[in-house]
Write an enzyme that holds these catalytic residues in place. Structure first.
Site, PDB file in Angstrom:
ATOM      1  N   GLY A  86       6.465 -31.824   8.893  1.00 28.31           N
ATOM      2  CA  GLY A  86       5.044 -31.619   9.181  1.00 28.31           C
ATOM      3  C   GLY A  86       4.737 -30.937  10.498  1.00 28.31           C
ATOM      4  O   GLY A  86       3.604 -31.009  10.983  1.00 28.31           O
ATOM      5  N   SER A  87       5.716 -30.232  11.073  1.00 30.55           N
ATOM      6  CA  SER A  87       5.404 -29.607  12.373  1.00 30.55           C
ATOM      7  C   SER A  87       4.418 -28.453  12.215  1.00 30.55           C
ATOM      8  O   SER A  87       3.583 -28.221  13.101  1.00 30.55           O
ATOM      9  CB  SER A  87       6.685 -29.141  13.082  1.00 30.55           C
ATOM     10  OG  SER A  87       7.278 -28.068  12.397  1.00 30.55           O
ATOM     11  N   ASN A  88       4.461 -27.747  11.095  1.00 27.73           N
ATOM     12  CA  ASN A  88       3.451 -26.691  10.878  1.00 27.73           C
ATOM     13  C   ASN A  88       2.071 -27.306  10.638  1.00 27.73           C
ATOM     14  O   ASN A  88       1.066 -26.764  11.083  1.00 27.73           O
ATOM     15  CB  ASN A  88       3.849 -25.790   9.711  1.00 27.73           C
ATOM     16  CG  ASN A  88       4.854 -24.737  10.137  1.00 27.73           C
ATOM     17  OD1 ASN A  88       4.517 -23.804  10.868  1.00 27.73           O
ATOM     18  ND2 ASN A  88       6.106 -24.890   9.716  1.00 27.73           N
ATOM     19  N   MET A 107       8.040 -28.198  -0.417  1.00 26.35           N
ATOM     20  CA  MET A 107       9.364 -27.787  -0.876  1.00 26.35           C
ATOM     21  C   MET A 107       9.537 -27.845  -2.395  1.00 26.35           C
ATOM     22  O   MET A 107      10.640 -27.681  -2.896  1.00 26.35           O
ATOM     23  CB  MET A 107      10.451 -28.645  -0.199  1.00 26.35           C
ATOM     24  CG  MET A 107      10.439 -28.544   1.317  1.00 26.35           C
ATOM     25  SD  MET A 107      10.428 -26.827   1.937  1.00 26.35           S
ATOM     26  CE  MET A 107      12.135 -26.380   1.643  1.00 26.35           C
ATOM     27  N   ARG A 108       8.443 -28.048  -3.115  1.00 27.96           N
ATOM     28  CA  ARG A 108       8.569 -28.150  -4.568  1.00 27.96           C
ATOM     29  C   ARG A 108       8.022 -26.882  -5.216  1.00 27.96           C
ATOM     30  O   ARG A 108       6.961 -26.385  -4.823  1.00 27.96           O
ATOM     31  CB  ARG A 108       7.750 -29.364  -5.018  1.00 27.96           C
ATOM     32  CG  ARG A 108       7.998 -29.785  -6.414  1.00 27.96           C
ATOM     33  CD  ARG A 108       7.205 -31.044  -6.731  1.00 27.96           C
ATOM     34  NE  ARG A 108       7.047 -31.125  -8.170  1.00 27.96           N
ATOM     35  CZ  ARG A 108       7.978 -31.594  -8.980  1.00 27.96           C
ATOM     36  NH1 ARG A 108       9.104 -32.058  -8.499  1.00 27.96           N
ATOM     37  NH2 ARG A 108       7.782 -31.607 -10.280  1.00 27.96           N
ATOM     38  N   ILE A 109       8.763 -26.376  -6.186  1.00 21.98           N
ATOM     39  CA  ILE A 109       8.294 -25.182  -6.884  1.00 21.98           C
ATOM     40  C   ILE A 109       7.039 -25.531  -7.688  1.00 21.98           C
ATOM     41  O   ILE A 109       6.965 -26.592  -8.323  1.00 21.98           O
ATOM     42  CB  ILE A 109       9.414 -24.633  -7.803  1.00 21.98           C
ATOM     43  CG1 ILE A 109      10.503 -24.023  -6.911  1.00 21.98           C
ATOM     44  CG2 ILE A 109       8.881 -23.612  -8.798  1.00 21.98           C
ATOM     45  CD1 ILE A 109      11.709 -23.521  -7.651  1.00 21.98           C
ATOM     46  N   ASN A 123       1.610 -19.330   2.107  1.00 19.96           N
ATOM     47  CA  ASN A 123       2.812 -20.108   2.407  1.00 19.96           C
ATOM     48  C   ASN A 123       3.465 -19.534   3.654  1.00 19.96           C
ATOM     49  O   ASN A 123       3.401 -18.322   3.883  1.00 19.96           O
ATOM     50  CB  ASN A 123       3.783 -20.000   1.225  1.00 19.96           C
ATOM     51  CG  ASN A 123       5.093 -20.742   1.452  1.00 19.96           C
ATOM     52  OD1 ASN A 123       5.090 -21.906   1.865  1.00 19.96           O
ATOM     53  ND2 ASN A 123       6.212 -20.085   1.202  1.00 19.96           N
ATOM     54  N   SER A 156       7.380 -15.279   7.886  1.00 22.76           N
ATOM     55  CA  SER A 156       6.341 -14.535   7.164  1.00 22.76           C
ATOM     56  C   SER A 156       5.307 -15.502   6.619  1.00 22.76           C
ATOM     57  O   SER A 156       5.644 -16.601   6.175  1.00 22.76           O
ATOM     58  CB  SER A 156       6.947 -13.812   5.942  1.00 22.76           C
ATOM     59  OG  SER A 156       8.038 -12.994   6.309  1.00 22.76           O
ATOM     60  N   LEU A 167       8.825 -16.795  -6.810  1.00 17.87           N
ATOM     61  CA  LEU A 167       9.098 -17.522  -5.566  1.00 17.87           C
ATOM     62  C   LEU A 167       9.142 -16.597  -4.344  1.00 17.87           C
ATOM     63  O   LEU A 167       9.861 -15.601  -4.338  1.00 17.87           O
ATOM     64  CB  LEU A 167      10.444 -18.265  -5.701  1.00 17.87           C
ATOM     65  CG  LEU A 167      10.819 -19.182  -4.529  1.00 17.87           C
ATOM     66  CD1 LEU A 167       9.868 -20.361  -4.422  1.00 17.87           C
ATOM     67  CD2 LEU A 167      12.250 -19.635  -4.650  1.00 17.87           C
ATOM     68  N   ASP A 168       8.402 -16.954  -3.317  1.00 17.58           N
ATOM     69  CA  ASP A 168       8.392 -16.237  -2.021  1.00 17.58           C
ATOM     70  C   ASP A 168       8.166 -14.735  -2.185  1.00 17.58           C
ATOM     71  O   ASP A 168       8.761 -13.917  -1.472  1.00 17.58           O
ATOM     72  CB  ASP A 168       9.716 -16.467  -1.263  1.00 17.58           C
ATOM     73  CG  ASP A 168       9.945 -17.935  -0.946  1.00 17.58           C
ATOM     74  OD1 ASP A 168       8.949 -18.664  -0.816  1.00 17.58           O
ATOM     75  OD2 ASP A 168      11.103 -18.342  -0.829  1.00 17.58           O
TER      76      ASP A 168
HETATM   77  C1  GRF Z   1       9.416 -24.514   7.878  1.00 21.66           C
HETATM   78  O1  GRF Z   1      10.525 -23.866   8.412  1.00 21.66           O
HETATM   79  C2  GRF Z   1       8.754 -23.653   6.825  1.00 21.66           C
HETATM   80  O2  GRF Z   1       8.834 -22.297   7.105  1.00 21.66           O
HETATM   81  C3  GRF Z   1       9.567 -23.965   5.603  1.00 21.66           C
HETATM   82  O3  GRF Z   1       9.823 -25.345   5.697  1.00 21.66           O
HETATM   83  C4  GRF Z   1       9.807 -25.742   7.079  1.00 21.66           C
HETATM   84  C5  GRF Z   1       8.807 -26.840   7.220  1.00 21.66           C
HETATM   85  O4  GRF Z   1       8.809 -27.424   8.489  1.00 21.66           O
HETATM   86  N1  GRF Z   1       8.868 -23.559   4.404  1.00 21.66           N
HETATM   87  P1  GRF Z   1       7.679 -28.441   8.893  1.00 21.66           P
HETATM   88  O5  GRF Z   1       7.619 -29.528   7.828  1.00 21.66           O
HETATM   89  O6  GRF Z   1       6.385 -27.692   8.980  1.00 21.66           O
HETATM   90  O7  GRF Z   1       8.086 -29.007  10.231  1.00 21.66           O
END
Ligand code: GRF
Length: 216
Positions: free
Chosen positions: A12-14, A87-89, A104, A133, A141-142
């Protein structure tokens, strides 16, 4: 005010960077997850946000899970969905049904290194530049149109850990900057294109000098 819903599965850092950066133009209203115990949900609850976790094993299949997840997401009436370490498709049916723009954050310079283990793959490929990005989410995907990228140079002594740390610092700046630019109408998302200040982008914006800059 732009209403933002966040999908997250882990640390959850983002999400924390988004919560920190929100301003009168945009606000995170809720966080939605496939991992009930994840730190992102704890951060959301601590910030007083709606925090919803659904367990994939409680559903018959991916489509049923996604239907329930996006029904919950839609209940906060978001203008934008941000996948921040989700992280789930997501099934293509769910993506086709959702009428809300979705972005994303991905830890590579797309289209290089889609999928997982991007830092190890950048090192293995002897890339000289790497980064992150922000792209629109589409069924592949991506692979959706890229709004913006932040770059760094790979140094001789870099490891997966040093790269992960340095790219993550960039992610924490790039993602809120993109959400802010969408909220302020500087970035406009269309199904297959990104517009910046009224012009269709032919290359992703670059994160430079602490701001989003069009490629010259
Ligand atoms: C990040 O590196 C993001 O780019 C990727 O998963 C990681 C998530 O990190 N999709 P956080 O949970 O936001 O710390």
């Amino acid at each position: 005010m732009l209403r933002v819903a966040v999908l997250a599965s882990g640390r959850g850092s983002n999400l924390a960077a988004l919560i920190q950066a929100q301003n009168p133009d945009w606000q995170v209203l809720g966080v939605f997850s496939d991992k009930p115990d994840c730190n992102a949900l704890k951060l959301a609850a601590a910030a007083g946000l709606i925090a919803v976790a659904l367990k994939p094993r409680d559903y018959d299949n991916r489509a049923a899970f996604d239907h329930a997840l996006f029904t919950a997401v839609e209940s906060v009436q978001p203008d934008l969905i941000v996948c921040a370490g989700y992280m789930r498709i997501i099934s293509s049916d769910a993506l086709a049904r959702i009428r809300i723009p979705m972005i994303n954050i991905h830890p590579s310079l797309l289209p290089r290194h889609r999928g997982l283990d991007t830092h190890a793959r950048a090192l293995a490929a002897a890339d000289s530049v790497h980064g992150c990005s922000v792209h629109q989410v589409i069924p592949e995907l991506d692979a959706g149109p890229v709004l913006a990228q932040a770059r760094l140079a790979i140094h001789a002594g870099d490891t997966v850990q040093t790269l992960a740390r340095r790219v993550l610092e960039l992610e924490h700046r790039l993602l809120p900057a993109c959400v802010d630019a969408i909220a302020k109408g500087r970035i406009r998302l269309q199904a297959d294109a990104v517009h910046f200040e009224g012009r269709r982008l032919h290359a992703p914006l670059r994160w430079q000098n602490d701001s989003l800059q069009p490629e010259r």
